[in-house]
Write an enzyme that holds these catalytic residues in place. Sequence first.
Site, PDB file in Angstrom:
ATOM      1  N   LYS A  45      47.874  37.484  55.307  1.00  0.00           N
ATOM      2  CA  LYS A  45      48.804  37.231  54.188  1.00  0.00           C
ATOM      3  C   LYS A  45      49.320  38.544  53.608  1.00  0.00           C
ATOM      4  CE  LYS A  45      47.080  36.488  49.951  1.00  0.00           C
ATOM      5  NZ  LYS A  45      47.522  37.315  48.828  1.00  0.00           N
ATOM      6  N   ASN A  46      48.393  39.492  53.334  1.00  0.00           N
ATOM      7  CA  ASN A  46      48.801  40.697  52.602  1.00  0.00           C
ATOM      8  C   ASN A  46      49.582  41.672  53.461  1.00  0.00           C
ATOM      9  OD1 ASN A  46      47.693  39.569  50.392  1.00  0.00           O
ATOM     10  ND2 ASN A  46      45.792  40.751  50.463  1.00  0.00           N
ATOM     11  N   CYS A  53      47.013  36.996  40.987  1.00  0.00           N
ATOM     12  CA  CYS A  53      45.712  36.580  40.469  1.00  0.00           C
ATOM     13  C   CYS A  53      45.309  37.437  39.265  1.00  0.00           C
ATOM     14  CB  CYS A  53      44.655  36.722  41.562  1.00  0.00           C
ATOM     15  SG  CYS A  53      44.784  35.420  42.779  1.00  0.00           S
ATOM     16  N   ARG A  97      46.494  45.021  36.549  1.00  0.00           N
ATOM     17  CA  ARG A  97      47.392  45.122  37.709  1.00  0.00           C
ATOM     18  C   ARG A  97      48.738  45.779  37.380  1.00  0.00           C
ATOM     19  NH1 ARG A  97      46.531  40.312  41.733  1.00  0.00           N
ATOM     20  NH2 ARG A  97      46.538  42.033  43.198  1.00  0.00           N
ATOM     21  N   ASP A 140      38.320  41.913  48.089  1.00  0.00           N
ATOM     22  CA  ASP A 140      38.743  40.512  48.326  1.00  0.00           C
ATOM     23  C   ASP A 140      37.635  39.682  48.956  1.00  0.00           C
ATOM     24  OD1 ASP A 140      42.218  41.221  49.196  1.00  0.00           O
ATOM     25  OD2 ASP A 140      41.127  41.183  47.302  1.00  0.00           O
ATOM     26  N   ARG A 186      47.233  29.588  48.016  1.00  0.00           N
ATOM     27  CA  ARG A 186      48.130  30.746  48.077  1.00  0.00           C
ATOM     28  C   ARG A 186      47.785  31.606  49.285  1.00  0.00           C
ATOM     29  NH1 ARG A 186      48.213  34.184  42.786  1.00  0.00           N
ATOM     30  NH2 ARG A 186      49.497  35.382  44.220  1.00  0.00           N
TER      31      ARG A 186
HETATM   32  C1  EPZ Z   1      46.528  44.237  47.089  1.00  0.00           C
HETATM   33  O1  EPZ Z   1      46.759  44.146  45.685  1.00  0.00           O
HETATM   34  C2  EPZ Z   1      46.203  42.827  47.525  1.00  0.00           C
HETATM   35  N1  EPZ Z   1      47.317  41.952  47.221  1.00  0.00           N
HETATM   36  C3  EPZ Z   1      44.946  42.333  46.819  1.00  0.00           C
HETATM   37  O2  EPZ Z   1      44.611  41.083  47.412  1.00  0.00           O
HETATM   38  C4  EPZ Z   1      43.795  43.298  47.088  1.00  0.00           C
HETATM   39  O3  EPZ Z   1      42.677  42.890  46.322  1.00  0.00           O
HETATM   40  C5  EPZ Z   1      44.201  44.717  46.678  1.00  0.00           C
HETATM   41  O4  EPZ Z   1      45.410  45.091  47.376  1.00  0.00           O
HETATM   42  C6  EPZ Z   1      43.115  45.741  47.030  1.00  0.00           C
HETATM   43  O5  EPZ Z   1      42.840  45.671  48.395  1.00  0.00           O
HETATM   44  C7  EPZ Z   1      48.393  41.965  48.038  1.00  0.00           C
HETATM   45  O6  EPZ Z   1      48.442  42.692  49.010  1.00  0.00           O
HETATM   46  C8  EPZ Z   1      49.504  41.009  47.688  1.00  0.00           C
HETATM   47  P1  EPZ Z   1      46.057  47.889  44.591  1.00  0.00           P
HETATM   48  P2  EPZ Z   1      47.407  45.404  44.908  1.00  0.00           P
HETATM   49  O7  EPZ Z   1      47.385  48.412  44.226  1.00  0.00           O
HETATM   50  O8  EPZ Z   1      48.356  46.084  45.810  1.00  0.00           O
HETATM   51  C9  EPZ Z   1      45.276  49.853  40.349  1.00  0.00           C
HETATM   52  C10 EPZ Z   1      44.135  38.826  47.506  1.00  0.00           C
HETATM   53  O9  EPZ Z   1      43.089  38.250  47.169  1.00  0.00           O
HETATM   54  N2  EPZ Z   1      46.710  50.136  40.341  1.00  0.00           N
HETATM   55  O10 EPZ Z   1      45.372  48.405  45.816  1.00  0.00           O
HETATM   56  O11 EPZ Z   1      47.859  44.926  43.593  1.00  0.00           O
HETATM   57  C11 EPZ Z   1      44.988  48.353  40.283  1.00  0.00           C
HETATM   58  O12 EPZ Z   1      44.985  47.914  38.934  1.00  0.00           O
HETATM   59  C12 EPZ Z   1      44.699  39.898  46.610  1.00  0.00           C
HETATM   60  O13 EPZ Z   1      44.741  38.637  48.589  1.00  0.00           O
HETATM   61  C13 EPZ Z   1      47.221  50.938  39.328  1.00  0.00           C
HETATM   62  O14 EPZ Z   1      46.502  51.384  38.443  1.00  0.00           O
HETATM   63  O15 EPZ Z   1      46.114  46.305  44.719  1.00  0.00           O
HETATM   64  C14 EPZ Z   1      43.625  48.267  40.913  1.00  0.00           C
HETATM   65  O16 EPZ Z   1      42.641  48.593  39.951  1.00  0.00           O
HETATM   66  C15 EPZ Z   1      43.955  39.988  45.289  1.00  0.00           C
HETATM   67  N3  EPZ Z   1      48.552  51.212  39.319  1.00  0.00           N
HETATM   68  C16 EPZ Z   1      43.653  49.368  41.971  1.00  0.00           C
HETATM   69  O17 EPZ Z   1      44.725  50.250  41.598  1.00  0.00           O
HETATM   70  C17 EPZ Z   1      49.396  50.752  40.299  1.00  0.00           C
HETATM   71  O18 EPZ Z   1      50.600  51.066  40.260  1.00  0.00           O
HETATM   72  C18 EPZ Z   1      43.939  48.857  43.393  1.00  0.00           C
HETATM   73  O19 EPZ Z   1      45.088  48.035  43.321  1.00  0.00           O
HETATM   74  C19 EPZ Z   1      48.852  49.942  41.328  1.00  0.00           C
HETATM   75  C20 EPZ Z   1      47.506  49.658  41.331  1.00  0.00           C
END
Ligand code: EPZ
Length: 430
Positions: free
Chosen positions: A22-23, A117, A122, A305, A397
């Site tokens: 999915k991702n 979610c 986020r 995840d 989802r």
């Molecule tokens: C992706 O989310 C995935 N979603 C998430 O999967 C997954 O848990 C996550 O990556 C980590 O592997 C999709 O791909 C659609 P991040 P993403 O940016 O991109 C912080 C699922 O269950 N951050 O790697 O949102 C953030 O708050 C979902 O399939 C910032 O601070 O995750 C987090 O603490 C849930 N500023 C950390 O970084 C930003 O601009 C990692 O988030 C972006 C992120």
Amino acid sequence: MEQYVIKGGSPLYGEVEIGGAKNSALAILAASVMTDETVTIENLPNVRDINVLLQAIEEIGAKVERVDAHKVMISGSSIQDVTVDNEYIRKIRASYYLIGALLGKYKKAQVALPGGCEIGSRPIDLHIKGFRAMGADVDIAHGLVCAEATGLKGTHIYLDKVSVGATMNIMMAAAMAEGKTVIENAAKEPHVVDLANFLNSMGASIRGAGTDVIRIVGTDKLHGTEYSIIPDQIEAGTFMFAAAAAGGNVLVKNVIPKHLEATTAKLLEVGCTIEEFDDAVRVISSGKLTHTQVTTLPYPGFPTDMQPQMAVVLAIAEGTSTITESIFENRFRYVDELTRMGASIKVESNIAIITGVEKYTGARVNAPDLRAGAALVIAGLCAEGVTIIDDIHYVERGYEDFEGKLRGIGAQMEKVCSDKELQKFILKVS
Ligand code: EPZ
């Protein structure tokens, strides 16, 4: 309102086929609008988030032909609009990938702020930092992220935090910027590599994906391609944890074992037997497992995840375990629901202290988010009696035919849409 209903106690035996990631698919679908030619994508998971994104891509004018549930042809030549804003797109996290894709191709994008979610705040500050570093003006107004650039120029970007979304979004914009971009402290998830491979198959020049330094040389035109999405390592891991918790012997097919190394390592630690093949992994479990310690980390660490699914296994394992959630600040929302099923878990800040209990007992619970919902299903599979799970739209989802695939390996589980259907299932299994 649809619900899952599960009669627990049956060990799982048989084979399950894993779908596309999915991702990875979400980012690749967004990137498909970066060419005027036709892009064919196969091994798409047929899940809600994918269908929402495809609808948004069609709404801005792209031609979208759904060849079948797992294959789509997209042509961006007819795109008229770079504003993406509707009630559905606001609910998914991956809407933000359209900012990088449209900004890269059209040097303009207006996309609804992402939903997704509720596992933490986020933010998307790192995405915006990257776009601004390449010369774009980016503002947030009226719930939209508005990005525009007279021209994008390649530059050196250091991500303060490892972010999957920011890495992939910046990669897309940089693919059509002028000159070289270096992304440092990049995410290394398999879906980052999948997106880079997809963009390179369209004529982009991206090197180093899968390491923490990605080098991109921009190009002013990308061409069509045919591409197949990698298997979903989170769906695969979810079924591996289901077999571990419920006990049994399950062959999880169409996977890349290397992507599952952290999950496999933890399952071995708690007492499962694992057999690895070229594109499959077998999990054998007595259902009686032992404690361990887990910390979620960016890939190749233990995936956040998979954290709720790990907790479900540990809550009925012998001894006391700990799970430290280092990625998101609010990813233990399922603990209250698991407690209703008999678990003994204490959460202090970002650490869950899990005291193993003998068994779960069936209860009526709510899915708080996508992966936590899947984890509650796993708990229902092991529970004594019947478990009813509400808010299963979260699970749908990210999991295609979850109840059908679990029934295929012996689970007594159905998706019901009415009280009548619920009572019929309970009568059948009692
Ligand atoms: C992706 O989310 C995935 N979603 C998430 O999967 C997954 O848990 C996550 O990556 C980590 O592997 C999709 O791909 C659609 P991040 P993403 O940016 O991109 C912080 C699922 O269950 N951050 O790697 O949102 C953030 O708050 C979902 O399939 C910032 O601070 O995750 C987090 O603490 C849930 N500023 C950390 O970084 C930003 O601009 C990692 O988030 C972006 C992120």
